[in-house]
Each structure stands twice: as C-alpha cells, then as structure tokens.
Design a protein around this motif. Structure first.
Motif, PDB file in Angstrom:
ATOM      1  N   SER B   9     -44.587  84.857 129.376  1.00 40.96           N
ATOM      2  CA  SER B   9     -44.444  83.690 128.506  1.00 40.96           C
ATOM      3  C   SER B   9     -43.195  83.924 127.670  1.00 40.96           C
ATOM      4  O   SER B   9     -42.876  85.071 127.349  1.00 40.96           O
ATOM      5  CB  SER B   9     -45.670  83.499 127.608  1.00 40.96           C
ATOM      6  N   PHE B  10     -42.505  82.854 127.378  1.00 37.18           N
ATOM      7  CA  PHE B  10     -41.247  83.025 126.644  1.00 37.18           C
ATOM      8  C   PHE B  10     -41.516  83.440 125.213  1.00 37.18           C
ATOM      9  O   PHE B  10     -40.773  84.201 124.623  1.00 37.18           O
ATOM     10  CB  PHE B  10     -40.422  81.733 126.686  1.00 37.18           C
ATOM     11  N   ARG B  11     -42.602  82.940 124.656  1.00 34.81           N
ATOM     12  CA  ARG B  11     -42.928  83.258 123.275  1.00 34.81           C
ATOM     13  C   ARG B  11     -44.242  84.047 123.216  1.00 34.81           C
ATOM     14  O   ARG B  11     -45.047  83.992 124.144  1.00 34.81           O
ATOM     15  CB  ARG B  11     -43.018  81.978 122.438  1.00 34.81           C
ATOM     16  N   GLY B  12     -44.421  84.761 122.130  1.00 31.49           N
ATOM     17  CA  GLY B  12     -45.644  85.541 121.968  1.00 31.49           C
ATOM     18  C   GLY B  12     -46.816  84.657 121.569  1.00 31.49           C
ATOM     19  O   GLY B  12     -46.637  83.490 121.196  1.00 31.49           O
ATOM     20  N   GLY B  13     -48.013  85.205 121.665  1.00 28.68           N
ATOM     21  CA  GLY B  13     -49.197  84.492 121.182  1.00 28.68           C
ATOM     22  C   GLY B  13     -49.757  83.465 122.137  1.00 28.68           C
ATOM     23  O   GLY B  13     -50.607  82.651 121.766  1.00 28.68           O
ATOM     24  N   THR B  14     -49.295  83.495 123.393  1.00 31.89           N
ATOM     25  CA  THR B  14     -49.796  82.493 124.346  1.00 31.89           C
ATOM     26  C   THR B  14     -51.123  82.924 124.975  1.00 31.89           C
ATOM     27  O   THR B  14     -51.748  82.142 125.684  1.00 31.89           O
ATOM     28  CB  THR B  14     -48.785  82.273 125.503  1.00 31.89           C
ATOM     29  N   GLY B  15     -51.520  84.169 124.757  1.00 25.48           N
ATOM     30  CA  GLY B  15     -52.739  84.666 125.404  1.00 25.48           C
ATOM     31  C   GLY B  15     -52.444  85.343 126.732  1.00 25.48           C
ATOM     32  O   GLY B  15     -53.333  85.499 127.573  1.00 25.48           O
ATOM     33  N   LYS B  16     -51.215  85.758 126.890  1.00 26.18           N
ATOM     34  CA  LYS B  16     -50.745  86.315 128.172  1.00 26.18           C
ATOM     35  C   LYS B  16     -51.557  87.543 128.615  1.00 26.18           C
ATOM     36  O   LYS B  16     -51.999  87.613 129.764  1.00 26.18           O
ATOM     37  CB  LYS B  16     -49.265  86.670 127.999  1.00 26.18           C
ATOM     38  N   SER B  17     -51.742  88.495 127.707  1.00 18.47           N
ATOM     39  CA  SER B  17     -52.446  89.728 128.094  1.00 18.47           C
ATOM     40  C   SER B  17     -53.913  89.438 128.414  1.00 18.47           C
ATOM     41  O   SER B  17     -54.480  89.980 129.373  1.00 18.47           O
ATOM     42  CB  SER B  17     -52.359  90.775 126.975  1.00 18.47           C
ATOM     43  N   VAL B  36     -52.946  96.764 137.376  1.00 17.40           N
ATOM     44  CA  VAL B  36     -52.427  96.028 136.208  1.00 17.40           C
ATOM     45  C   VAL B  36     -51.489  96.973 135.469  1.00 17.40           C
ATOM     46  O   VAL B  36     -51.907  98.046 135.044  1.00 17.40           O
ATOM     47  CB  VAL B  36     -53.556  95.613 135.238  1.00 17.40           C
ATOM     48  N   VAL B  37     -50.234  96.560 135.346  1.00 15.87           N
ATOM     49  CA  VAL B  37     -49.271  97.386 134.621  1.00 15.87           C
ATOM     50  C   VAL B  37     -48.949  96.716 133.297  1.00 15.87           C
ATOM     51  O   VAL B  37     -48.630  95.516 133.263  1.00 15.87           O
ATOM     52  CB  VAL B  37     -47.968  97.556 135.439  1.00 15.87           C
ATOM     53  N   ASP B  38     -49.034  97.497 132.248  1.00 17.86           N
ATOM     54  CA  ASP B  38     -48.597  96.992 130.955  1.00 17.86           C
ATOM     55  C   ASP B  38     -47.101  97.280 130.839  1.00 17.86           C
ATOM     56  O   ASP B  38     -46.696  98.411 130.598  1.00 17.86           O
ATOM     57  CB  ASP B  38     -49.361  97.690 129.818  1.00 17.86           C
ATOM     58  N   ALA B  39     -46.286  96.259 131.079  1.00 17.76           N
ATOM     59  CA  ALA B  39     -44.830  96.437 130.984  1.00 17.76           C
ATOM     60  C   ALA B  39     -44.319  95.983 129.625  1.00 17.76           C
ATOM     61  O   ALA B  39     -43.114  95.832 129.434  1.00 17.76           O
ATOM     62  CB  ALA B  39     -44.127  95.677 132.105  1.00 17.76           C
ATOM     63  N   ASP B  40     -45.234  95.783 128.711  1.00 20.93           N
ATOM     64  CA  ASP B  40     -44.843  95.391 127.358  1.00 20.93           C
ATOM     65  C   ASP B  40     -44.715  96.670 126.525  1.00 20.93           C
ATOM     66  O   ASP B  40     -45.542  96.958 125.650  1.00 20.93           O
ATOM     67  CB  ASP B  40     -45.913  94.448 126.781  1.00 20.93           C
ATOM     68  N   ILE B  41     -43.678  97.425 126.837  1.00 22.54           N
ATOM     69  CA  ILE B  41     -43.559  98.785 126.294  1.00 22.54           C
ATOM     70  C   ILE B  41     -43.441  98.792 124.773  1.00 22.54           C
ATOM     71  O   ILE B  41     -43.945  99.689 124.106  1.00 22.54           O
ATOM     72  CB  ILE B  41     -42.340  99.497 126.932  1.00 22.54           C
ATOM     73  N   GLN B  42     -42.809  97.769 124.229  1.00 20.31           N
ATOM     74  CA  GLN B  42     -42.611  97.805 122.778  1.00 20.31           C
ATOM     75  C   GLN B  42     -43.776  97.234 121.983  1.00 20.31           C
ATOM     76  O   GLN B  42     -43.876  97.471 120.781  1.00 20.31           O
ATOM     77  CB  GLN B  42     -41.288  97.146 122.388  1.00 20.31           C
ATOM     78  N   SER B  43     -44.642  96.482 122.634  1.00 24.20           N
ATOM     79  CA  SER B  43     -45.826  95.996 121.919  1.00 24.20           C
ATOM     80  C   SER B  43     -47.021  95.923 122.869  1.00 24.20           C
ATOM     81  O   SER B  43     -47.513  94.843 123.180  1.00 24.20           O
ATOM     82  CB  SER B  43     -45.557  94.628 121.277  1.00 24.20           C
ATOM     83  N   PRO B  44     -47.474  97.084 123.354  1.00 17.25           N
ATOM     84  CA  PRO B  44     -48.559  97.106 124.346  1.00 17.25           C
ATOM     85  C   PRO B  44     -49.885  96.609 123.779  1.00 17.25           C
ATOM     86  O   PRO B  44     -50.118  96.714 122.571  1.00 17.25           O
ATOM     87  CB  PRO B  44     -48.654  98.582 124.736  1.00 17.25           C
ATOM     88  N   GLY B  45     -50.741  96.101 124.641  1.00 16.99           N
ATOM     89  CA  GLY B  45     -52.008  95.579 124.122  1.00 16.99           C
ATOM     90  C   GLY B  45     -53.095  95.396 125.156  1.00 16.99           C
ATOM     91  O   GLY B  45     -54.283  95.399 124.822  1.00 16.99           O
ATOM     92  N   PRO B 140     -43.049  89.301 125.958  1.00 18.96           N
ATOM     93  CA  PRO B 140     -42.587  87.909 125.835  1.00 18.96           C
ATOM     94  C   PRO B 140     -41.067  87.863 125.669  1.00 18.96           C
ATOM     95  O   PRO B 140     -40.460  88.819 125.197  1.00 18.96           O
ATOM     96  CB  PRO B 140     -43.278  87.399 124.568  1.00 18.96           C
ATOM     97  N   GLY B 141     -40.498  86.720 126.016  1.00 20.42           N
ATOM     98  CA  GLY B 141     -39.045  86.599 125.943  1.00 20.42           C
ATOM     99  C   GLY B 141     -38.411  87.335 127.103  1.00 20.42           C
ATOM    100  O   GLY B 141     -39.044  87.541 128.132  1.00 20.42           O
ATOM    101  N   LEU B 142     -37.162  87.709 126.937  1.00 16.35           N
ATOM    102  CA  LEU B 142     -36.440  88.327 128.051  1.00 16.35           C
ATOM    103  C   LEU B 142     -35.829  89.643 127.626  1.00 16.35           C
ATOM    104  O   LEU B 142     -34.954  89.656 126.763  1.00 16.35           O
ATOM    105  CB  LEU B 142     -35.342  87.375 128.544  1.00 16.35           C
TER     106      LEU B 142
END
Lengths: 119, 256
Positions: B9-17, B36-45, B140-142
């Motif tokens: 999702s481009f923005r956070g808070g969409t419920g992606k995780s 399932v890989v958590d590639a959200d290294i800076q804000s994992p959840g 989120p974002g790029l």
C-alpha cells in the motif's frame, strides 16, 4: 586453501562492489534488457545455456533471437548490471543490484541512538 | 515454480499486514505450501499476528542480511506452533520475521544492506521450502526492498482505503508496477464505510487504474478490537470481512 567456489564467489563479490543497478532503474531499461533482468532476478544465477532455454520457453512474441540475447547480455555485463563469469557458452550470469545505501545522518546521532537502545 | 505475491500500500494504516497474514493463512488452509516474509524492515509488525514477540522470536531476516544465519534458519513454522490457531496445526506455513529490536533496526537504517542478498534469500526459500506461494509484506510507500518485492512478484496486490490520499498514492504504485512488467496486478479496498455503493466504488477504481478490484473489505470494528492479537478470518470465519477476504484468497489461488 580457497576452493573453486570460494574463488568464484570472491570474483562475484569484487565485481558487485563495482556498482550495480537500482530496482527503479530497471523500469527505464529497454524492454529486452528489462525482460532478461527480471528473469535473472527470479533465478539469481543462470548459465548461458539455461538463459537460452528459458528465453525459448517464453510465449511467442516475447522470445529473443540468439543475436538479440547476446547483444543484451553484452550491454548488461558492460554496465555491471549482470556479472559475467567465464566466456561464451560457459559463461555464468548473476544479477547485480545496487546496495541499499546507509543513512547520511551524522555518526554522532547514531551513536547517541545506539547508547539509548537496549541490547 | 511457486508464485511470489507482494502486498503493498502506498500509505500506512491500510491494514496491509493484517490482510497479508490472513490471506497467507487462508491459502495455507487450502493445503498449499506458504511462506510469509516481513520485508518491512524498518517497521516490522506481521509477526504479532502469528504470536511472536521479542522474547520468543528466533533468527530474523536482519540476522540473515548480516550473514549470521541462513534463510532457512529464519523460518518460524506456524503449523508446528499453532496452539492458539488450531486451524493451522500441521499446515505448511512459515513466517520469516524481521527483528523488532531497536538497535537491529537502527543498524539496518544506518549501514544499509546488500539487496542482492535479500533477493537471493527470497529465491532460496522459494526453492528450499518448495513454496506454492510466498507472500511479501512490504513497507508502505517506495523504498528499495519494496521495489525489489514488486519487481520479483508474479502478482502484486495493492491495498487502498476509499480516501483521496490513498487514490493518488496507489496511482504511483500502479505506474511503477506496470513499468517493471509485473505480470498480474490486483487491487483491494479495505476499511470501506458501510453505506457506500460498493458496485459504484468498484467501477470507479477499476476505471481509474485499469486493474481488477478483487475485494472490498468493510470497515471492521471487531477487527480493530481484535488488536492484531489473532488472525481474524480464522476466529470469525462467518464475518463479512472474512468472507470477502476468502474471495481474494481464491483469486490468488486461481492465478496460474
């Protein structure tokens, strides 16, 4: 004593330090080059024969002639976007993405942050 | 070869995780081998949804990127640790979590990392675990790891809320996905307010992005109340949110 695979890995690592392509730059590549890079991203490493075989199995219209493939591989290798080890039919190719850069913040800021974060 | 499904999702808070974890569980329950890989290294959840926290997390993607372990050693078997989620007992579902430790996140941000190694890790786990489906939960974002996830995916699912900020941001992601020749793109709306004309919303979004809208998930107060402590679609399988989510899981399974 380093074995053949260690030496091969060292060659790859040395070449990788020469640069590489960012994923965003892939979008600006001509379609033929981008197609090869996408294939290589999924396989990570292929020899020339495997690449040719993969290209031959693409849907009609997406296939490349041998000349087109050779030309594309030469361009990608010249730029160090693909790392080529060996020559001709025995060449092995590996994709070379640019390292994700670290932060430009001053080291002092990071040291202060580290000292506050529990280990 | 299995397929890589990136959820973005481009923005956070969409419920992606939350959506990623629930989709992975549903696909695993269809007897597929799922990672399932958590590639959200800076804000994992996403680990929270599978019952992991700092105290019980083993090796992480950060350890792999720093050469401290193999990618196989990062795997957490959800099927073997399913006491709280009995529906997943024995299922072939593995989570590859990121570190939640502050100093390990800051180390990645400060030093960067080798994107080639991340890609090789993802491709290796596809083959070593013989995955039918690998879900990548992106930041989120790029950023670079998100762009890599998009570039290697067979299917990209972009989640948006019915919100003008999300609409504009989604256009950016869709453009980039197309320019990277991602073979298949799907859209999902989450947090749709009851009373919307869903058919109209679907028509508008599909016309704007020229991509199929695969599911419209309603704004869900029970999900919020669940507070990510569990996989909602397993706990409340008859809820409208869960039913709509299962349609998306079926759409994923139907992609060749």
């Amino acid at each position: 004593m380093a074995g053949i695979f260690d030496r091969l890995q060292k060659q790859i690592d040395d070449k990788r330090n020469e640069g590489g392509i960012s994923v965003l730059d892939l979008a600006d590549l001509p379609p033929t080059l981008r197609k090869i890079m996408r294939l290589m991203l999924r396989q990570t490493k292929m020899n020339y024969a495997q690449l040719r075989e993969t290209i031959e199995h693409l849907p009609e219209g997406e296939q490349l002639t041998r000349a087109n493939l050779d030309e594309a591989l030469e361009k990608l290798s010249e730029q160090a976007w693909l790392i080529q080890i060996g020559e001709g039919e025995r060449a092995v190719y590996k994709v070379n993405l640019r390292r994700r850069a670290g932060s430009n913040l001053s080291e002092t800021i990071w040291q202060n942050l580290d000292s506050k974060l529990k280990r | 070869m299995g397929k890589i499904v990136s959820i973005h999702s481009f923005r956070g808070g969409t419920g992606k995780s939350n959506i990623t974890a629930n989709l992975a569980a549903q696909v695993a329950m269809a007897d597929k081998r799922v990672g399932v890989v958590d590639a959200d290294i800076q804000s994992p959840g996403i680990h929270v949804l599978f019952g992991l926290d700092e105290t019980n997390m083993g090796n992480t993607l950060n350890d792999f990127l720093h050469g401290k372990c193999t990618i196989r050693e990062v795997a957490f078997s959800v099927g073997d640790n399913a006491t709280q989620r009995p529906q997943l007992a024995g299922k072939s579902l593995w989570l590859f979590p990121c570190s939640i430790r502050g100093h390990e996140i800051s180390q990645i941000l400060r030093d960067g990392f080798d994107i080639n190694l991340l890609n090789e890790g993802l491709q290796t786990l596809m083959s070593e675990f013989e995955l039918d489906c690998l879900f990548i939960d992106t930041h989120p974002g790029l950023n670079e790891e998100t762009l890599l996830s998009i570039a290697i995916s067979d299917l990209l699912i972009v989640i948006l809320r019915p919100d003008h900020q999300d609409f504009q941001g989604t256009a950016v992601t869709v453009d980039i996905a197309r320019s990277l020749d991602v073979p298949k793109l799907m859209l999902m709306v989450n947090k749709a307010v009851p009373g919307y004309d869903y058919d109209d919303l679907k028509g508008q979004i599909e016309a704007a992005y020229k991509a199929p809208l695969t599911g419209i998930l309603p704004l869900n107060f029970e999900l919020a109340d669940n507070a990510s402590k569990d996989l909602f679609s397993l706990r409340y399988p008859l809820h409208a949110w869960s039913q709509e989510l299962r349609k998306v899981a079926e759409a994923i399974l139907s992609v060749p």
